[in-house]
Write a protein that holds these residues in place. Structure first.
Motif, mmCIF file in Angstrom:
data_model
loop_
_atom_site.group_PDB
_atom_site.id
_atom_site.type_symbol
_atom_site.label_atom_id
_atom_site.label_comp_id
_atom_site.label_asym_id
_atom_site.label_seq_id
_atom_site.Cartn_x
_atom_site.Cartn_y
_atom_site.Cartn_z
ATOM 1 N N ARG A 289 0.858 -1.189 0.000
ATOM 2 C CA ARG A 289 0.000 0.000 0.000
ATOM 3 C C ARG A 289 0.898 1.245 0.000
ATOM 4 O O ARG A 289 1.898 1.303 0.721
ATOM 5 C CB ARG A 289 -0.870 -0.030 1.258
ATOM 6 N N VAL A 290 0.568 2.187 -0.846
ATOM 7 C CA VAL A 290 1.352 3.431 -0.917
ATOM 8 C C VAL A 290 0.873 4.353 0.194
ATOM 9 O O VAL A 290 -0.309 4.714 0.265
ATOM 10 C CB VAL A 290 1.197 4.087 -2.306
ATOM 11 N N LEU A 291 1.810 4.699 1.090
ATOM 12 C CA LEU A 291 1.424 5.457 2.287
ATOM 13 C C LEU A 291 1.505 6.958 2.074
ATOM 14 O O LEU A 291 0.728 7.720 2.636
ATOM 15 C CB LEU A 291 2.343 5.064 3.453
ATOM 16 N N GLY A 292 2.495 7.392 1.303
ATOM 17 C CA GLY A 292 2.690 8.829 1.114
ATOM 18 C C GLY A 292 3.949 9.081 0.324
ATOM 19 O O GLY A 292 4.448 8.189 -0.374
ATOM 20 N N GLU A 309 -5.269 8.076 -1.701
ATOM 21 C CA GLU A 309 -4.416 7.714 -2.843
ATOM 22 C C GLU A 309 -3.309 8.742 -3.051
ATOM 23 O O GLU A 309 -3.500 9.937 -2.786
ATOM 24 C CB GLU A 309 -5.230 7.683 -4.142
ATOM 25 N N VAL A 310 -2.199 8.247 -3.583
ATOM 26 C CA VAL A 310 -1.193 9.129 -4.191
ATOM 27 C C VAL A 310 -1.417 9.054 -5.700
ATOM 28 O O VAL A 310 -1.657 7.965 -6.237
ATOM 29 C CB VAL A 310 0.244 8.671 -3.852
ATOM 30 N N ARG A 583 -8.289 1.653 -15.298
ATOM 31 C CA ARG A 583 -8.734 2.687 -14.354
ATOM 32 C C ARG A 583 -7.523 3.418 -13.770
ATOM 33 O O ARG A 583 -7.608 4.083 -12.756
ATOM 34 C CB ARG A 583 -9.610 2.083 -13.256
ATOM 35 N N LEU A 584 -6.393 3.234 -14.417
ATOM 36 C CA LEU A 584 -5.159 3.984 -14.154
ATOM 37 C C LEU A 584 -4.521 3.668 -12.796
ATOM 38 O O LEU A 584 -3.728 4.448 -12.272
ATOM 39 C CB LEU A 584 -5.392 5.502 -14.337
ATOM 40 N N ARG A 585 -4.891 2.502 -12.221
ATOM 41 C CA ARG A 585 -4.282 2.054 -10.968
ATOM 42 C C ARG A 585 -3.013 1.275 -11.289
ATOM 43 O O ARG A 585 -3.005 0.434 -12.204
ATOM 44 C CB ARG A 585 -5.249 1.147 -10.196
ATOM 45 N N VAL A 586 -1.950 1.552 -10.513
ATOM 46 C CA VAL A 586 -0.686 0.865 -10.784
ATOM 47 C C VAL A 586 -0.810 -0.591 -10.377
ATOM 48 O O VAL A 586 -1.257 -0.904 -9.265
ATOM 49 C CB VAL A 586 0.479 1.557 -10.043
ATOM 50 N N GLY A 591 -3.522 2.023 -3.612
ATOM 51 C CA GLY A 591 -3.466 3.455 -3.283
ATOM 52 C C GLY A 591 -2.566 4.273 -4.194
ATOM 53 O O GLY A 591 -2.063 5.322 -3.783
ATOM 54 N N LEU A 592 -2.356 3.829 -5.420
ATOM 55 C CA LEU A 592 -1.495 4.588 -6.348
ATOM 56 C C LEU A 592 -2.040 4.529 -7.769
ATOM 57 O O LEU A 592 -2.351 3.450 -8.286
ATOM 58 C CB LEU A 592 -0.072 4.004 -6.340
ATOM 59 N N ARG A 593 -2.153 5.710 -8.365
ATOM 60 C CA ARG A 593 -2.481 5.780 -9.802
ATOM 61 C C ARG A 593 -1.429 6.630 -10.497
ATOM 62 O O ARG A 593 -0.798 7.471 -9.857
ATOM 63 C CB ARG A 593 -3.848 6.447 -10.044
#
Ligand SMILES: Cc1cc2nc3c(=O)[nH]c(=O)nc-3n(C[C@H](O)[C@H](O)[C@H](O)COP(=O)(O)OP(=O)(O)OC[C@H]3O[C@@H](n4cnc5c(N)ncnc54)[C@H](O)[C@@H]3O)c2cc1C
Length: 636
Positions: A289-292, A309-310, A583-586, A591-593
């Motif tokens: 999960r991308v935290l920041g 999300e980032v 949907r442009l999600r990595v 939590g990252l697009r």
């Protein structure tokens, strides 16, 4: 002889530098004093003070360029969400508004100044045989330093993304909504066109103050039967020649910053930090999960968390680079640099595409106006009368954008579906050549060596001239980026790989021949339009006007049209080189697009700013859908 020419060229640069700089200073002062419409004090975006930064936001957007501005404005429409926009550059300087000043910002502090790797196939006239790639380092990103041409591409491009490439929802009939949503079409005659939007953030107008050559260009196109039926490349059909529309407001640049940010930055739920360089993403290894993100601002490192999300919107070069320095990318590239692998994604940095052009088809001509030039001879026009016209008369030289006074789309014999209205070449008919500014701007932007300039262009210095530059629309060649260092400040290696596929060169040669045919029309013969013979000096062994001659021109004066895309490709799960899903999600992360020009699977048939705005409009809507912003799943 060359040494003498180079010496002359160098001295001319030095002698013209002072007076030109004085005029520019005068212009800047005049704008500050008399043009409140440009100063725009109330609306200008202001950065928050760093002490006001919250520890966490719902959405953290990295990069305030074409896409980043759209995202910040659209996501902050929901007052319940907190949004942070981090942009490495500052606000747009006043002179950026002026269309004529567009090339001046290349190689300036507002430019990231990328260079491609050396090649023996292209950019042969350039310093160290490297092509120079500017990108905007400023709020608005490349939309703040671009040439403002408003071209959406072809409906088939998007049907191809959705149909053959397997990205549902991206077909033309869906994305048209978002092109329209972004647009405020102000060109008379298009008020009722179903292809255009009204009241959107980005205003679209005609460029002002064209040269008298515009009419000659249109006449030449008409004589070859190539006039566009209704002058709208973004409407029913794309093929043909017409003056292009621009992202302009009252004749001045309408960047994504001006269009989107100046009307939304004061929202209490939107914070903007300018001069904030994002160094990497923080990703929890187990959950992925991308935290920041971490960023540097004023020599201090900060961290900020993202509750939802980032969103990476740092453009086609920096978005894949930031993924890689954060451990997301091809394992074989990251491991030797000591970057801990979080997610092996071989497609990051691959699939690089650009519109390559040839800037060398420069024709001198005899003006039909006995006492004045018909093309733009920059030093003659850089004077106090032009400054006065601009400041007090709201007209004249500084409103003009000579790069493509007339634009054309044609199909060469290599376009398989001949009747398809899916042109494979775009042409810019520009009312100045490299001689027109004495090498101060165009040569510098293209990075042509002093020797080459002295040899090929010094003999035609300050003569009336024009250029017809063809662009290969859907190149088959693919380049790639390669990480050089785990430090995001070190530019990646750019392997542009132009003309890797011989078909791309074959199409370019056909494009140059179309350009030459235009110069053989009665309209052009009246001007005695003559190809700059001195460029032949680069390849004296080839036959003049043969295919090999045109190829030589293309290899020496290879010119990016600044459209790198595709390095974080959108693709369905079955494609191992995909980086984001439709949907442009990595892939593989939470939590990252990525939402910017890098997600385009293939380059569109036209300039890339409008498509990037469309992608960001659609991306913002997908985020709103996924986080249940819309109670009924509808559109705003
Ligand atoms: C000289 C030039 C002329 C062009 N002419 C035209 C034209 O006439 N018509 C057209 O349609 N298109 C044109 N283009 C292309 C078009 O402008 C781009 O395709 C489009 O702007 C890309 O948008 P983007 O959001 O992907 O990237 P950008 O607009 O480049 O935005 C990326 C942003 O991210 C920021 N950033 C990067 N790294 C970091 C980091 N580490 N931390 C924080 N921020 C970061 C950058 O400063 C920038 O603001 C031109 C481009 C250039 C450079």
């Amino acid at each position: 002889m060359t040494a003498v020419n180079t010496f002359v060229t160098m001295w001319r640069f030095l002698l013209t530098l002072g007076p030109s700089a004085l005029v520019i200073l005068m212009l800047n002062k005049g704008i500050k004093d008399y043009r409140p419409d440009i100063v725009d004090d109330q609306q200008r975006v202001r950065s928050i003070r760093i002490e006001q930064l919250r520890p966490s936001y719902d959405f953290v957007i990295v990069g305030g360029g074409s896409a980043g501005c759209v995202l910040a404005a659209r996501l902050s429409e929901n007052p319940a969400w907190s949004v942070l926009l981090l942009e490495a550059g500052g606000d747009e300087p006043l002179l950026m508004d002026l269309p004529q000043m567009y090339p001046v910002f290349q190689r300036s502090p507002w430019d990231w100044k990328y260079l491609t790797e050396q090649s023996d196939r292209y950019c042969l006239a350039m310093e160290d045989q490297q092509c120079f790639w500017p990108r905007g380092k400023v709020l608005g990103g490349s939309s703040s330093i671009n040439a403002m041409m408003y071209v959406r591409g072809n409906r088939r491009d998007y049907d191809h993304w959705a149909g053959q490439l397997g990205n549902p929802g991206w077909e033309y009939n869906n994305v048209l909504h978002y092109f329209r949503k972004a647009e405020d079409m102000r060109v008379p005659g298009y008020e009722h066109s179903s292809y255009h939007g009204h009241g959107g953030p980005i205003t679209v107008e005609r460029y002002r103050s064209p040269s008298p050559l515009l009419d000659v260009f249109m006449e030449a196109a008409a004589e070859l039967g190539l006039t566009h039926p209704d002058g709208d490349f973004n409407g029913h059909t794309q093929m043909g020649f017409a003056p292009p529309h621009g992202t302009l407001r009252d004749g001045l640049r309408c960047s994504a910053n001006k269009g989107y940010m100046r009307r939304s930055w004061q929202r209490p739920n939107l914070d903007i930090v300018l001069k904030a360089f994002v160094e990497r993403l923080h990703i929890e290894p187990g959950s992925k999960r991308v935290l920041g993100v971490s960023f540097e601002h004023g020599l201090v490192r900060h961290q900020v968390l993202a509750g939802k999300e980032v969103i990476l919107a740092a453009g086609s070069l920096a978005s894949p680079q930031l993924l890689m320095v954060s451990g997301v990318g091809p394992a074989e590239q990251l491991q030797p640099l000591g970057i801990p692998l979080v997610q092996h994604l071989p497609g990051v940095g691959a699939n690089l595409q650009d519109h390559i052009s040839t800037s060398g088809a420069i024709y001198t001509f005899e003006s039909l106006q006995p006492d004045s030039h018909m093309s733009f001879i920059v030093p003659e026009l850089l004077n106090k009368d032009s400054v006065r016209d601009f400041i007090h008369g709201h007209k004249g030289f500084f409103y003009a954008m000579p790069v493509s006074e007339v634009m054309g789309f044609v199909s060469t014999r290599f376009q398989v579906e001949q009747d398809a209205d899916w042109p494979d070449v775009q042409l810019f008919m520009g009312s100045y050549g490299y001689g027109a500014d004495g090498g101060m701007i165009g040569r510098r932007g293209a990075a042509i060596t002093l020797d080459n300039y002295a040899n090929a262009f010094e003999p035609i210095i300050y003569q009336d001239s024009f250029v017809i530059a063809p662009l290969v629309m859907r190149p088959r060649s693919r380049g790639y980026l390669q990480l050089r260092s785990p430090d995001a400040r070190v530019h990646p290696l750019i392997h542009a790989n132009y003309y890797d596929d011989p078909l791309d060169m074959a199409i370019m040669v056909e494009g140059l021949k179309v350009a030459h045919r235009l110069t053989q029309t009665p309209a052009m013969r009246r001007l005695n339009a003559t190809l700059n013979i001195y460029e032949w000096r680069n390849c004296p062994e080839v036959e003049y006007l043969s295919d090999a001659f045109w190829e030589c021109l293309a290899r020496y004066y290879s010119q990016t049209i600044y459209h790198p895309v595709g390095t974080c490709k959108m693709a369905p799960a079955a494609d191992p080189m995909g980086v984001v899903d439709p949907r442009l999600r990595v892939r593989g992360l939470r939590g990252l697009r990525v939402i910017d020009a890098s997600i385009m699977p293939t380059i569109p048939t036209g300039n890339t700013n409008a498509p990037t705005l469309m992608i960001a409009e659609r991306g913002a809507d997908m985020i709103k859908e996924d986080w249940h912003h819309y109670p009924h799943g509808g559109w705003l």
